[in-house]
Design a protein around this motif. Sequence first.
Motif, PDB file in Angstrom:
ATOM      1  N   PRO A 141       0.827  -1.212   0.000  1.00  0.00           N
ATOM      2  CA  PRO A 141       0.000   0.000   0.000  1.00  0.00           C
ATOM      3  C   PRO A 141       0.857   1.256   0.000  1.00  0.00           C
ATOM      4  N   LEU A 142       0.359   2.281  -0.676  1.00  0.00           N
ATOM      5  CA  LEU A 142       1.077   3.541  -0.747  1.00  0.00           C
ATOM      6  C   LEU A 142       0.920   4.315   0.553  1.00  0.00           C
ATOM      7  N   ALA A 143       1.690   5.370   0.663  1.00  0.00           N
ATOM      8  CA  ALA A 143       1.556   6.246   1.819  1.00  0.00           C
ATOM      9  C   ALA A 143       0.192   6.929   1.774  1.00  0.00           C
ATOM     10  N   PRO A 144      -0.323   7.353   2.920  1.00  0.00           N
ATOM     11  CA  PRO A 144      -1.614   8.066   2.924  1.00  0.00           C
ATOM     12  C   PRO A 144      -1.542   9.294   2.022  1.00  0.00           C
ATOM     13  N   PRO A 145      -2.611   9.582   1.289  1.00  0.00           N
ATOM     14  CA  PRO A 145      -2.588  10.728   0.370  1.00  0.00           C
ATOM     15  C   PRO A 145      -2.549  12.059   1.106  1.00  0.00           C
ATOM     16  N   LYS A 146      -2.016  13.059   0.430  1.00  0.00           N
ATOM     17  CA  LYS A 146      -2.057  14.427   0.930  1.00  0.00           C
ATOM     18  C   LYS A 146      -3.113  15.161   0.118  1.00  0.00           C
ATOM     19  N   ILE A 147      -4.039  15.795   0.826  1.00  0.00           N
ATOM     20  CA  ILE A 147      -5.228  16.348   0.184  1.00  0.00           C
ATOM     21  C   ILE A 147      -5.213  17.871   0.295  1.00  0.00           C
ATOM     22  N   TYR A 148      -5.442  18.494  -0.852  1.00  0.00           N
ATOM     23  CA  TYR A 148      -5.474  19.954  -0.921  1.00  0.00           C
ATOM     24  C   TYR A 148      -6.850  20.362  -1.448  1.00  0.00           C
ATOM     25  N   LEU A 149      -7.572  21.147  -0.649  1.00  0.00           N
ATOM     26  CA  LEU A 149      -8.902  21.608  -1.043  1.00  0.00           C
ATOM     27  C   LEU A 149      -8.856  23.116  -1.300  1.00  0.00           C
TER      28      LEU A 149
ATOM     29  N   ALA B 113       6.990  20.363  -3.886  1.00  0.00           N
ATOM     30  CA  ALA B 113       8.163  20.212  -3.022  1.00  0.00           C
ATOM     31  C   ALA B 113       7.940  19.093  -2.007  1.00  0.00           C
ATOM     32  N   SER B 114       6.727  19.008  -1.455  1.00  0.00           N
ATOM     33  CA  SER B 114       6.414  17.958  -0.478  1.00  0.00           C
ATOM     34  C   SER B 114       6.510  16.580  -1.120  1.00  0.00           C
ATOM     35  N   TYR B 115       6.022  16.458  -2.353  1.00  0.00           N
ATOM     36  CA  TYR B 115       6.067  15.165  -3.042  1.00  0.00           C
ATOM     37  C   TYR B 115       7.511  14.746  -3.314  1.00  0.00           C
ATOM     38  N   LYS B 116       8.342  15.693  -3.724  1.00  0.00           N
ATOM     39  CA  LYS B 116       9.738  15.365  -4.007  1.00  0.00           C
ATOM     40  C   LYS B 116      10.469  14.928  -2.742  1.00  0.00           C
ATOM     41  N   GLU B 117      10.109  15.507  -1.615  1.00  0.00           N
ATOM     42  CA  GLU B 117      10.750  15.159  -0.350  1.00  0.00           C
ATOM     43  C   GLU B 117      10.245  13.821   0.185  1.00  0.00           C
ATOM     44  N   SER B 118       8.942  13.593   0.064  1.00  0.00           N
ATOM     45  CA  SER B 118       8.330  12.363   0.581  1.00  0.00           C
ATOM     46  C   SER B 118       7.134  11.998  -0.297  1.00  0.00           C
ATOM     47  N   PRO B 119       7.351  11.183  -1.355  1.00  0.00           N
ATOM     48  CA  PRO B 119       6.269  10.872  -2.298  1.00  0.00           C
ATOM     49  C   PRO B 119       5.057  10.242  -1.621  1.00  0.00           C
ATOM     50  N   ALA B 120       3.894  10.777  -1.928  1.00  0.00           N
ATOM     51  CA  ALA B 120       2.617  10.266  -1.443  1.00  0.00           C
ATOM     52  C   ALA B 120       1.558  10.697  -2.443  1.00  0.00           C
ATOM     53  N   PRO B 121       0.491   9.906  -2.594  1.00  0.00           N
ATOM     54  CA  PRO B 121      -0.563  10.292  -3.546  1.00  0.00           C
ATOM     55  C   PRO B 121      -1.064  11.701  -3.276  1.00  0.00           C
ATOM     56  N   ILE B 122      -1.273  12.458  -4.342  1.00  0.00           N
ATOM     57  CA  ILE B 122      -1.785  13.823  -4.236  1.00  0.00           C
ATOM     58  C   ILE B 122      -3.243  13.832  -4.668  1.00  0.00           C
ATOM     59  N   VAL B 123      -4.096  14.446  -3.839  1.00  0.00           N
ATOM     60  CA  VAL B 123      -5.515  14.594  -4.139  1.00  0.00           C
ATOM     61  C   VAL B 123      -5.838  16.085  -4.154  1.00  0.00           C
ATOM     62  N   LEU B 124      -6.490  16.536  -5.227  1.00  0.00           N
ATOM     63  CA  LEU B 124      -6.890  17.937  -5.357  1.00  0.00           C
ATOM     64  C   LEU B 124      -8.402  18.004  -5.478  1.00  0.00           C
ATOM     65  N   ILE B 125      -9.031  18.836  -4.642  1.00  0.00           N
ATOM     66  CA  ILE B 125     -10.487  18.978  -4.651  1.00  0.00           C
ATOM     67  C   ILE B 125     -10.802  20.468  -4.649  1.00  0.00           C
ATOM     68  N   GLY B 126     -11.633  20.919  -5.596  1.00  0.00           N
ATOM     69  CA  GLY B 126     -11.925  22.346  -5.645  1.00  0.00           C
ATOM     70  C   GLY B 126     -13.331  22.653  -6.100  1.00  0.00           C
ATOM     71  N   HIS B 127     -13.869  23.735  -5.561  1.00  0.00           N
ATOM     72  CA  HIS B 127     -15.197  24.217  -5.928  1.00  0.00           C
ATOM     73  C   HIS B 127     -15.054  25.532  -6.682  1.00  0.00           C
ATOM     74  N   SER B 128     -15.793  25.685  -7.792  1.00  0.00           N
ATOM     75  CA  SER B 128     -15.819  26.927  -8.555  1.00  0.00           C
ATOM     76  C   SER B 128     -14.408  27.297  -9.038  1.00  0.00           C
ATOM     77  N   MET B 129     -13.890  28.459  -8.662  1.00  0.00           N
ATOM     78  CA  MET B 129     -12.531  28.824  -9.040  1.00  0.00           C
ATOM     79  C   MET B 129     -11.508  27.879  -8.412  1.00  0.00           C
ATOM     80  N   GLY B 130     -11.893  27.239  -7.330  1.00  0.00           N
ATOM     81  CA  GLY B 130     -11.028  26.226  -6.725  1.00  0.00           C
ATOM     82  C   GLY B 130     -10.869  25.017  -7.634  1.00  0.00           C
ATOM     83  N   GLY B 131     -11.891  24.739  -8.451  1.00  0.00           N
ATOM     84  CA  GLY B 131     -11.777  23.669  -9.437  1.00  0.00           C
ATOM     85  C   GLY B 131     -10.765  24.025 -10.507  1.00  0.00           C
TER      86      GLY B 131
END
Length: 311
Positions: free
Chosen positions: A49-57, A101-119
């Motif tokens: 299993p991969l490392a826990p994902p890092k989520i950016y909303l 930068a965080s991924y390069k230092e410690s690879p983990a799945p990246i999750v991006l979630i956005g509403h409106s302009m956040g999308g």
Amino acid sequence: MMDLRRLVVLAALALLALNPVVAAASPAKSKPAAVPAVPAAPPAAPFAPLAPPKIYLFRGAMGPIFSTGMDRLSEKLTKAGFSADVYEFTICRLIGNRAIASYKESPAPIVLIGHSMGGLCSIVISEMAAKENIPISLVVIIDPAHATGDVPLNVERFINIFMSDSVLGGGDVVAVPGYRGHYASYDLKENARVSHINIEKSDEIHRQIIEMVTQLPRIPPQTQADAVPLRYLVPGDTLVELWDSGVRVPVRRGDTLESIAAANRVPLWTLAQSNSLAENAQLTPGQTIIVPRHLTPPEPAAAMATPPSRR
């Protein structure tokens, strides 16, 4: 006369004497040589299993007022044990650089979630990561702005939940040519109770997103060659699951769209739309039908309830 008889007897005796030699010189039928056993292929290494994902909303414009659903989702994700932070879209590139930068230092799945302009911001960060050859495991955008760009090749799974007739959102986002990831688009414009300022607040959408994020580290690498994009105009007031993509299923003798829908536990309307067929269309054995799927088994009641009409 005696000499002739003696010669015959001597010849017979000579033949009798030769028989054992002849028999010995004629080998018995030999058994076919045993074919050496082909060594079995070594078992595949167990998937780690991969490392826990890092989520950016990301909130939309006037996010603290109109995009509060992102804050609620962030709280739920944090409660579920994930690293999930919510930001304003105005600092999109700053957060994108941090994520890279965080991924390069410690690879983990990246999750991006956005509403409106956040999308829109979620796609911008995906493009930034693509230039660094960094994969994005999951992008979920909710009624993104019309100016939102196309899904880049480094996005492994993409979901757009939007309303095509929305003035504030309405971004019907497509993928770039050659995209091979898992893609699903859900147009909710026929649901009169959904609006730009409540679509991101649906508890049921939140539940399904959290389930997807939970499964990400446990999904083994698999080919995306068979992933078929899904694009649905969701019927009004219809419960719907957020599938990852479609898969082609061969039609057998006696199959109907209804029987295939029942066998795969999907609504009949999804098959009709995915395959541009009437619900009672006749099928031919050998043809293929696109069926929506999850990369992992869905929860028994994975359906989206109508979002509340609150802010």
